[in-house]
Design a protein around this motif. Structure first.
Motif, PDB file in Angstrom:
ATOM      1  N   ALA A  13     -30.976  73.806 128.723  1.00 17.19           N
ATOM      2  CA  ALA A  13     -30.530  73.600 127.344  1.00 17.19           C
ATOM      3  C   ALA A  13     -29.291  74.443 127.034  1.00 17.19           C
ATOM      4  O   ALA A  13     -28.395  73.999 126.308  1.00 17.19           O
ATOM      5  N   LEU A  14     -29.241  75.657 127.583  1.00 20.65           N
ATOM      6  CA  LEU A  14     -28.038  76.481 127.409  1.00 20.65           C
ATOM      7  C   LEU A  14     -26.821  75.802 128.013  1.00 20.65           C
ATOM      8  O   LEU A  14     -25.735  75.805 127.439  1.00 20.65           O
ATOM      9  N   ILE A  15     -27.001  75.220 129.179  1.00 21.99           N
ATOM     10  CA  ILE A  15     -25.891  74.560 129.863  1.00 21.99           C
ATOM     11  C   ILE A  15     -25.447  73.325 129.097  1.00 21.99           C
ATOM     12  O   ILE A  15     -24.256  73.081 128.918  1.00 21.99           O
ATOM     13  N   LYS A  16     -26.409  72.551 128.630  1.00 18.86           N
ATOM     14  CA  LYS A  16     -26.069  71.347 127.861  1.00 18.86           C
ATOM     15  C   LYS A  16     -25.398  71.700 126.537  1.00 18.86           C
ATOM     16  O   LYS A  16     -24.620  70.923 126.006  1.00 18.86           O
ATOM     17  N   GLY A  17     -25.708  72.882 126.004  1.00 22.51           N
ATOM     18  CA  GLY A  17     -25.088  73.340 124.760  1.00 22.51           C
ATOM     19  C   GLY A  17     -23.758  74.034 124.982  1.00 22.51           C
ATOM     20  O   GLY A  17     -23.249  74.698 124.081  1.00 22.51           O
ATOM     21  N   ASN A  18     -23.208  73.913 126.190  1.00 22.69           N
ATOM     22  CA  ASN A  18     -21.914  74.500 126.557  1.00 22.69           C
ATOM     23  C   ASN A  18     -21.884  76.023 126.444  1.00 22.69           C
ATOM     24  O   ASN A  18     -20.855  76.608 126.123  1.00 22.69           O
ATOM     25  N   ASN A  19     -23.005  76.655 126.700  1.00 23.73           N
ATOM     26  CA  ASN A  19     -23.069  78.115 126.733  1.00 23.73           C
ATOM     27  C   ASN A  19     -23.302  78.540 128.176  1.00 23.73           C
ATOM     28  O   ASN A  19     -24.320  79.127 128.520  1.00 23.73           O
ATOM     29  N   SER A  20     -22.325  78.245 129.024  1.00 26.23           N
ATOM     30  CA  SER A  20     -22.495  78.476 130.458  1.00 26.23           C
ATOM     31  C   SER A  20     -22.518  79.959 130.815  1.00 26.23           C
ATOM     32  O   SER A  20     -23.148  80.341 131.794  1.00 26.23           O
ATOM     33  N   GLN A  21     -21.873  80.815 130.033  1.00 24.18           N
ATOM     34  CA  GLN A  21     -21.892  82.252 130.325  1.00 24.18           C
ATOM     35  C   GLN A  21     -23.307  82.815 130.162  1.00 24.18           C
ATOM     36  O   GLN A  21     -23.758  83.624 130.976  1.00 24.18           O
ATOM     37  N   ALA A  22     -24.005  82.394 129.135  1.00 25.37           N
ATOM     38  CA  ALA A  22     -25.395  82.838 128.948  1.00 25.37           C
ATOM     39  C   ALA A  22     -26.286  82.265 130.045  1.00 25.37           C
ATOM     40  O   ALA A  22     -27.192  82.948 130.531  1.00 25.37           O
ATOM     41  N   ALA A  23     -26.018  81.036 130.444  1.00 27.60           N
ATOM     42  CA  ALA A  23     -26.801  80.425 131.519  1.00 27.60           C
ATOM     43  C   ALA A  23     -26.580  81.145 132.835  1.00 27.60           C
ATOM     44  O   ALA A  23     -27.531  81.390 133.586  1.00 27.60           O
ATOM     45  N   LEU A  24     -25.344  81.531 133.124  1.00 19.74           N
ATOM     46  CA  LEU A  24     -25.057  82.268 134.350  1.00 19.74           C
ATOM     47  C   LEU A  24     -25.749  83.628 134.350  1.00 19.74           C
ATOM     48  O   LEU A  24     -26.251  84.085 135.388  1.00 19.74           O
ATOM     49  N   ALA A  25     -25.801  84.278 133.202  1.00 20.79           N
ATOM     50  CA  ALA A  25     -26.501  85.557 133.107  1.00 20.79           C
ATOM     51  C   ALA A  25     -27.996  85.377 133.375  1.00 20.79           C
ATOM     52  O   ALA A  25     -28.617  86.201 134.046  1.00 20.79           O
ATOM     53  N   GLN A  26     -28.578  84.311 132.861  1.00 16.89           N
ATOM     54  CA  GLN A  26     -29.992  84.039 133.102  1.00 16.89           C
ATOM     55  C   GLN A  26     -30.252  83.681 134.560  1.00 16.89           C
ATOM     56  O   GLN A  26     -31.279  84.042 135.117  1.00 16.89           O
ATOM     57  N   ILE A  27     -29.334  82.964 135.174  1.00  9.01           N
ATOM     58  CA  ILE A  27     -29.502  82.571 136.579  1.00  9.01           C
ATOM     59  C   ILE A  27     -29.489  83.810 137.469  1.00  9.01           C
ATOM     60  O   ILE A  27     -30.235  83.881 138.447  1.00  9.01           O
ATOM     61  N   LYS A  28     -28.687  84.811 137.122  1.00  2.94           N
ATOM     62  CA  LYS A  28     -28.617  86.029 137.929  1.00  2.94           C
ATOM     63  C   LYS A  28     -29.916  86.820 137.888  1.00  2.94           C
ATOM     64  O   LYS A  28     -30.174  87.610 138.792  1.00  2.94           O
ATOM     65  N   VAL A  29     -30.731  86.638 136.870  1.00  5.94           N
ATOM     66  CA  VAL A  29     -32.008  87.344 136.770  1.00  5.94           C
ATOM     67  C   VAL A  29     -33.182  86.366 136.822  1.00  5.94           C
ATOM     68  O   VAL A  29     -34.237  86.611 136.237  1.00  5.94           O
ATOM     69  N   ALA A  30     -33.001  85.277 137.536  1.00  7.71           N
ATOM     70  CA  ALA A  30     -34.037  84.246 137.634  1.00  7.71           C
ATOM     71  C   ALA A  30     -35.323  84.822 138.223  1.00  7.71           C
ATOM     72  O   ALA A  30     -35.281  85.630 139.149  1.00  7.71           O
ATOM     73  N   GLU A  57     -22.815  76.796 142.027  1.00  6.79           N
ATOM     74  CA  GLU A  57     -22.620  77.889 142.982  1.00  6.79           C
ATOM     75  C   GLU A  57     -23.577  79.042 142.710  1.00  6.79           C
ATOM     76  O   GLU A  57     -24.138  79.625 143.641  1.00  6.79           O
ATOM     77  N   ALA A  58     -23.769  79.381 141.441  1.00  4.37           N
ATOM     78  CA  ALA A  58     -24.639  80.506 141.089  1.00  4.37           C
ATOM     79  C   ALA A  58     -26.088  80.229 141.466  1.00  4.37           C
ATOM     80  O   ALA A  58     -26.773  81.114 141.991  1.00  4.37           O
ATOM     81  N   THR A  59     -26.555  79.011 141.212  1.00  5.87           N
ATOM     82  CA  THR A  59     -27.944  78.705 141.559  1.00  5.87           C
ATOM     83  C   THR A  59     -28.152  78.707 143.066  1.00  5.87           C
ATOM     84  O   THR A  59     -29.147  79.243 143.549  1.00  5.87           O
ATOM     85  N   SER A  60     -27.219  78.143 143.813  1.00  5.71           N
ATOM     86  CA  SER A  60     -27.389  78.134 145.264  1.00  5.71           C
ATOM     87  C   SER A  60     -27.295  79.551 145.833  1.00  5.71           C
ATOM     88  O   SER A  60     -28.055  79.901 146.749  1.00  5.71           O
ATOM     89  N   ASP A  61     -26.420  80.393 145.293  1.00  6.53           N
ATOM     90  CA  ASP A  61     -26.325  81.786 145.743  1.00  6.53           C
ATOM     91  C   ASP A  61     -27.604  82.560 145.440  1.00  6.53           C
ATOM     92  O   ASP A  61     -28.087  83.342 146.264  1.00  6.53           O
ATOM     93  N   GLN A  62     -28.161  82.349 144.267  1.00  2.21           N
ATOM     94  CA  GLN A  62     -29.384  83.059 143.897  1.00  2.21           C
ATOM     95  C   GLN A  62     -30.588  82.586 144.710  1.00  2.21           C
ATOM     96  O   GLN A  62     -31.468  83.382 145.021  1.00  2.21           O
ATOM     97  N   ILE A  63     -30.630  81.318 145.053  1.00  2.15           N
ATOM     98  CA  ILE A  63     -31.715  80.826 145.897  1.00  2.15           C
ATOM     99  C   ILE A  63     -31.662  81.521 147.249  1.00  2.15           C
ATOM    100  O   ILE A  63     -32.687  81.962 147.776  1.00  2.15           O
ATOM    101  N   VAL A  64     -30.469  81.660 147.794  1.00  2.00           N
ATOM    102  CA  VAL A  64     -30.311  82.359 149.081  1.00  2.00           C
ATOM    103  C   VAL A  64     -30.705  83.826 148.932  1.00  2.00           C
ATOM    104  O   VAL A  64     -31.408  84.374 149.781  1.00  2.00           O
ATOM    105  N   ALA A  65     -30.275  84.455 147.852  1.00  2.00           N
ATOM    106  CA  ALA A  65     -30.568  85.876 147.653  1.00  2.00           C
ATOM    107  C   ALA A  65     -32.059  86.133 147.473  1.00  2.00           C
ATOM    108  O   ALA A  65     -32.601  87.101 148.019  1.00  2.00           O
ATOM    109  N   LEU A  66     -32.729  85.278 146.725  1.00  2.00           N
ATOM    110  CA  LEU A  66     -34.160  85.478 146.500  1.00  2.00           C
ATOM    111  C   LEU A  66     -34.998  85.071 147.707  1.00  2.00           C
ATOM    112  O   LEU A  66     -36.121  85.551 147.862  1.00  2.00           O
TER     113      LEU A  66
END
Length: 75
Positions: A13-30, A57-66
């Motif tokens: 929902a954050l991404i669809k609402g064009n708030n990608s910076q908040a979404a990226l922050a959430q993805i980093k602490v998934a 890119e952020a989701t694929s990087d975090q999947i690898v990291a986790l």
């Protein structure tokens, strides 16, 4: 197929609402790899993953990291 987690739907929902910076922050602490995979599945289903390259890119990087084994474990 399991139900999408609440985390994945909120970040989508954050991404669809064009708030990608908040979404990226959430993805980093998934919380888990499963949550990230559910987010990618939600975004792929509606075609928004192709539009948001940084989120892809952020989701694929975090999947690898986790998924990687931890280098240090506390005793």
């Amino acid at each position: 197929m399991s139900r999408p987690s609440v985390w994945a739907t909120k970040v989508a929902a954050l991404i669809k609402g064009n708030n990608s910076q908040a979404a990226l922050a959430q993805i980093k602490v998934a919380p888990t790899v499963r949550d990230l995979q559910q987010l990618r599945a939600l975004m792929t289903a509606d075609g928004s993953l192709a539009k948001h390259r940084l989120v892809d890119e952020a989701t694929s990087d975090q999947i690898v990291a986790l998924s990687a084994p931890r280098l240090h474990r506390s005793p």
